[in-house]
Design an enzyme around this catalytic site. Structure first.
Site, PDB file in Angstrom:
ATOM      1  CG  ASP A 428      14.411 -49.487 -21.402  1.00 11.00           C
ATOM      2  OD1 ASP A 428      13.611 -48.714 -20.847  1.00 11.00           O
ATOM      3  OD2 ASP A 428      15.599 -49.633 -21.019  1.00 11.00           O
ATOM      4  CD  GLU A 431      11.029 -43.244 -22.018  1.00  9.68           C
ATOM      5  OE1 GLU A 431      12.129 -43.314 -22.589  1.00  9.68           O
ATOM      6  OE2 GLU A 431      10.546 -44.145 -21.343  1.00  9.68           O
ATOM      7  CG  ASP A 506      14.496 -46.955 -14.606  1.00 13.86           C
ATOM      8  OD1 ASP A 506      14.206 -48.137 -14.885  1.00 13.86           O
ATOM      9  OD2 ASP A 506      15.210 -46.244 -15.325  1.00 13.86           O
TER      10      ASP A 506
HETATM   11  O1  MIG Z   1      19.003 -45.998 -19.350  1.00 15.09           O
HETATM   12  O2  MIG Z   1      18.530 -51.302 -20.107  1.00 15.09           O
HETATM   13  O3  MIG Z   1      13.937 -48.827 -17.251  1.00 15.09           O
HETATM   14  O4  MIG Z   1      14.614 -51.451 -16.670  1.00 15.09           O
HETATM   15  O5  MIG Z   1      17.330 -52.152 -16.874  1.00 15.09           O
HETATM   16  C1  MIG Z   1      18.633 -47.129 -18.647  1.00 15.09           C
HETATM   17  C2  MIG Z   1      18.947 -50.817 -18.878  1.00 15.09           C
HETATM   18  C3  MIG Z   1      18.107 -48.180 -19.566  1.00 15.09           C
HETATM   19  C4  MIG Z   1      16.078 -48.467 -18.261  1.00 15.09           C
HETATM   20  C5  MIG Z   1      15.017 -49.463 -17.885  1.00 15.09           C
HETATM   21  C6  MIG Z   1      15.612 -50.518 -17.013  1.00 15.09           C
HETATM   22  C7  MIG Z   1      16.745 -51.194 -17.724  1.00 15.09           C
HETATM   23  C8  MIG Z   1      17.801 -50.164 -18.138  1.00 15.09           C
HETATM   24  N1  MIG Z   1      17.179 -49.121 -18.940  1.00 15.09           N
END
Ligand code: MIG
Length: 841
Positions: A428, A431, A506
């Site tokens: 996650d 980016e 998201d």
């Molecule tokens: O800033 O880890 O897209 O699937 O549950 C949010 C918490 C961070 C973004 C991900 C999402 C995940 C969440 N993350």
């Protein structure tokens, strides 16, 4: 050791404050986007480049353009690379490419006064000399694609650009993950800059993933272009004019690959030769997944148990960031017993996936921070200090994944997760997302790499997730030798399909998102990434019962199927989003469609096998198979699930019937009613909440099996061949262990089934083309002939099959059959070693 050097903007001050107080992210309304686009100034494109001389090389032709050099390299008869560089400049080695040595096929090079002509066995490439311009033709001389000569190609203020001619009816597909409700991207302005776009909507321009690859489809023929530039790039797809389209990047070199179809499937096959094919997936990863940001350890265990109690199939539970110790990567929470929850999940026979973020907490007691700091592995400010930005753990440093040694080290760190029993990794925030950075990422001058490999963040940004995915993939090679990896990532560049599956970030629990998921996944699929899915039910906010029911119907047929939702802290309604949270009706609907997925697992697995062989998408837009039928070009609310099944889900609120287009050239059978239709028409299908309209392409065999609670609950002993035939149907079925690489040593079976119908007789035969999988438990097939007449006799060779009194009786013994006259289905139970033709009269 480090210093902060940027001023927080209002947005990030807010974000930071919220994080500090309640540990939640920016408000749901915030869709972070990068700084405004850089325009291409056409006024500056005045002095076109012209060819001074040309030289034939071993692998192509080099053109001297005075200030610049252009090279056309021939990779294959239908694949060429075009690059145009300022003299003395070099291209970076591509991170997208999987295959670099192509062994140039023989080609002809013909120099004429006005143009230079290159001929391969499949293409004619003409280069105009007075103004440098490239024209691709098929070998009959039909133009496939050519530069738009008013602007041509070159650099405007260091921005590499290419203009291409188009015509009104040319459609465009691909571009990876794109928002919007249309499949066809003609008329769109597209941008590539990986962005953490929490709660995006259909008009959001920048999403998480950048795949600068697209296809053009005109006169029923397709070609593909990969603009292999990792800088922020832009594609104006005939949005400005019907006569041309163009693409450009903020910086970097002008390098693109052109590949000819003419079938879309050919383009994808070539594109995935170039950038890599996804390997065969682990079978368990094709089961159903459940996840929530904020599950307590108890909730994880209870949710897993509830799936079992309610007989809703499930394979995997996800562990979101809460399992970590203060969001320090590669650690386990010391206060809450996530390790215990993991153990229980594993004891139930389920699989577990752990999230992992790139940001490493600045903390001298944090071993990952200490090691990385000692080894000097972090992304750097221009003054050589480590860049520090705020993410979940607070002040953090970021691994410089551009360095192979950092990727190796990161891979090694995964023992903390694997030793605890984790099966798959979820990347996650890659980016990379930085809460207090400008535009929610690092400043553009942050540096990666060293010496000749040094890159600014502006150039490396779109590759960050790609390299992290490679490191994560390598962790499996290191610790799970001979196990097929499962990596899920939010960010990709061209080629990341080699390492990971994609989820589309998201999304939001609303109807627009459900609608959007279909063209979005289709274009991701047409960009070489077959393994894709969206958070079922929507991530941000919570769905209504009706929306969840409709979503699970689509979700059950996603290549990657996971119900995942946002932390309660951010939701107005703090209710669960598991299938049983909406009352009995929706629970039953969920079970019905998830069971359908599990019945279809042999077929789904084989769709992935095909993807690994030829790059075919698993969730296909109709145009993929029916590019001769222009009516399919912009169908965005139907899709093919593999080669045989077409879903026409309800994606609008309150709808109980919908129009369904049945592509030309095939007959279609309603999966639920058995009613048959001719292709080339639009029909109306009733669709109460229980029903997702589903159609089967006639003359197909779909391999299915009994439902299981999880993918490895029961061995595959009987394969159902769900057959719809009025002429001939064939299917190539692959079976292997679904878990290891032993198939590479030949440990797999491949069987070609053929069912022929002629003159009142139906013949079934199997041809075992590969017999290498010794652990197969497959004992028999159930040939299920839909829409069949009552048989007079069924024989295997000259041996008569006996008529069974019931389906249950038939299942007891191979060499029998059962005809159900109410449903007009004939079931024939064939032993797996039947080597004679089975004839039904
Ligand atoms: O800033 O880890 O897209 O699937 O549950 C949010 C918490 C961070 C973004 C991900 C999402 C995940 C969440 N993350």
């Amino acid at each position: 050791m480090f210093k902060k050097r940027f001023v927080r903007n209002t947005f990030s001050v807010m974000a930071a404050a919220t994080v500090a107080l309640t540990a939640v992210a920016p408000s749901a309304a915030a869709v972070t986007q990068p700084e405004p686009d850089t325009e291409l100034n056409k006024e500056n494109i005045k002095q076109p480049l012209s060819v001074k001389s040309a030289k034939k090389l071993k692998d192509g032709v080099r053109f001297d353009l005075g200030t610049h050099t252009a090279t056309i390299s021939i990779f294959a008869g239908d694949l060429a690379k075009v690059s145009l560089l300022q003299k003395g400049e070099k291209e970076r080695p591509s991170r997208a490419l999987a295959k670099k040595d192509w062994g140039t096929p023989s080609f002809k090079a013909i120099d004429t006064p006005l143009k230079y002509i290159i001929k391969t066995d499949e293409l004619i490439i003409e280069v105009k000399k007075d103004t440098f311009g490239v024209k691709f033709m098929d070998k009959a001389g039909n133009v496939i694609n050519e530069d738009y000569m008013k602007y041509g190609s070159g650099y405007e203020n260091d921005k590499p650009f290419v203009f291409k001619k188009t015509q009104k009816d040319e459609a465009f597909y691909g571009f990876g993950e794109q928002a919007g409700l249309n499949l066809n991207q003609r008329g769109h302005e597209i941008g590539m800059w990986n962005t953490d776009a929490y709660a995006y909507n259909k008009d959001t321009k920048y999403l998480y993933t950048s795949i600068p690859f697209f296809m053009g489809l005109k006169n029923d023929k397709a070609y593909g272009i990969l603009f292999d530039n990792t800088n922020r790039s832009y594609f104006n797809m005939a949005q400005e004019s019907d006569d041309y389209y163009y693409f450009y990047a903020n910086d970097g070199s002008l390098t693109y690959y052109f590949m000819n179809g003419p079938e879309i499937s050919d383009v994808l096959d070539r594109y995935t030769d170039l950038t890599g094919k996804a390997e065969k997936p682990a079978a368990w990863s094709l089961g159903f997944h459940q996840s929530k940001w904020g599950y307590t350890p108890e909730e994880i265990v209870n949710v897993a148990k509830t799936y079992k109690e309610k007989n809703i199939p499930l394979d995997t539970m996800h562990f979101d960031i809460d399992y970590m110790d203060g969001y320090r990567v590669f650690t386990w929470n010391k206060e809450q017993d996530y390790l215990g929850a993991l153990k229980q999940v594993k004891d139930m026979g389920l699989n577990a996936i752990a999230i992992n973020d790139p940001a490493v907490k600045v903390d001298e007691n944090n071993i990952t921070y200490k090691e990385g700091t000692e080894k000097d592995y972090w992304a750097k400010n221009p003054d050589g200090t480590n860049f520090v930005g705020e993410v979940w753990p607070g002040d953090s440093v970021f691994p410089d994944f551009s360095k192979p040694e950092v990727r190796d080290w990161w891979a090694k760190k995964h023992n903390t997760l694997f030793d605890a029993g984790i099966d798959g990794i979820w990347n996650d925030m890659n980016e990379p997302a930085v809460f207090d950075g400008p535009y929610h990422t690092m400043p553009l001058d942050v540096e990666f790499g060293e010496g000749a490999n040094k890159m600014k963040h502006t150039e490396y940004h779109n590759l960050y997730g790609h390299d992290e995915a490679e490191a994560t993939y390598n962790a499996f090679k290191l610790y799970k030798d001979n196990q097929r990896p499962f990596v899920l990532t939010r960010d990709m560049y061209a080629g990341t399909q080699r390492y990971a599956a994609l989820w589309t970030g998201d999304n939001v629990s609303n109807w627009e998102h459900l609608q959007m998921s279909i063209p979005m996944n289709a274009n991701v699929g047409l960009s070489g990434v077959a393994f894709v899915g969206n958070d079922i039910g929507g991530f941000a906010q919570r769905p209504t019962a009706e929306l969840f029911a409709r979503w699970i119907q689509v979700g059950a047929l996603l290549p990657f199927a996971r119900d995942h939702y946002d932390s309660d802290a951010k939701s107005e309604v703090k209710v669960g989003q598991e299938p049983w949270q909406y009352g009995q009706q929706v629970e039953d609907i969920s079970r019905k469609y998830i069971e359908l997925r599990y019945q279809l697992l042999p077929y789904l697995y084989n769709a992935f096998v095909k993807a690994s062989e030829n790059g075919a998408p698993v969730q296909q837009p109709l145009v993929y198979q029916f590019q001769d039928d222009e009516n399919t070009y912009d169908i965005s609310d139907q899709f093919m699930f593999g080669d045989n099944l077409m879903a026409a889900p309800v994606v609008e609120e309150g709808q109980t019937s919908r129009q369904v287009y049945l592509p030309k050239g095939e007959n279609w059978v309603d999966y639920w009613t058995g009613k048959e239709y001719k292709g080339g028409q639009t029909i109306t299908r009733q669709a109460d909440l229980e029903t997702m309209p589903l159609f089967v392409k006639k003359n197909t065999i779909t391999p299915m099996r009994e439902v299981q609670q999880q993918t490895d609950e029961k061995p595959l002993t009987n394969l159902v061949l769900d057959t719809y035939v009025d002429r001939e149907a064939t299917y190539t079925f692959t079976e292997d262990d679904g878990a290891t690489y032993d198939y590479k040593d030949g440990e797999f079976n491949e069987t070609i089934f053929t069912v022929k119908k002629k003159l009142g007789k139906i013949e079934f035969k199997q041809e075992k083309t590969v017999e290498g999988y010794e652990d197969s438990k497959l004992a028999s097939y159930t040939l299920k002939l839909n829409g069949a007449a009552a048989p007079r006799s069924v024989k295997g060779g000259s041996m008569k099959y006996a008529a069974a009194k019931s389906l249950a009786d038939m299942n007891e013994e191979a060499g029998t059959y059962f005809y159900d006259k109410n449903t007009k289905k004939l079931y024939v139970h064939i032993p797996v070693d039947e080597d004679q033709k089975v004839t039904i009269k």
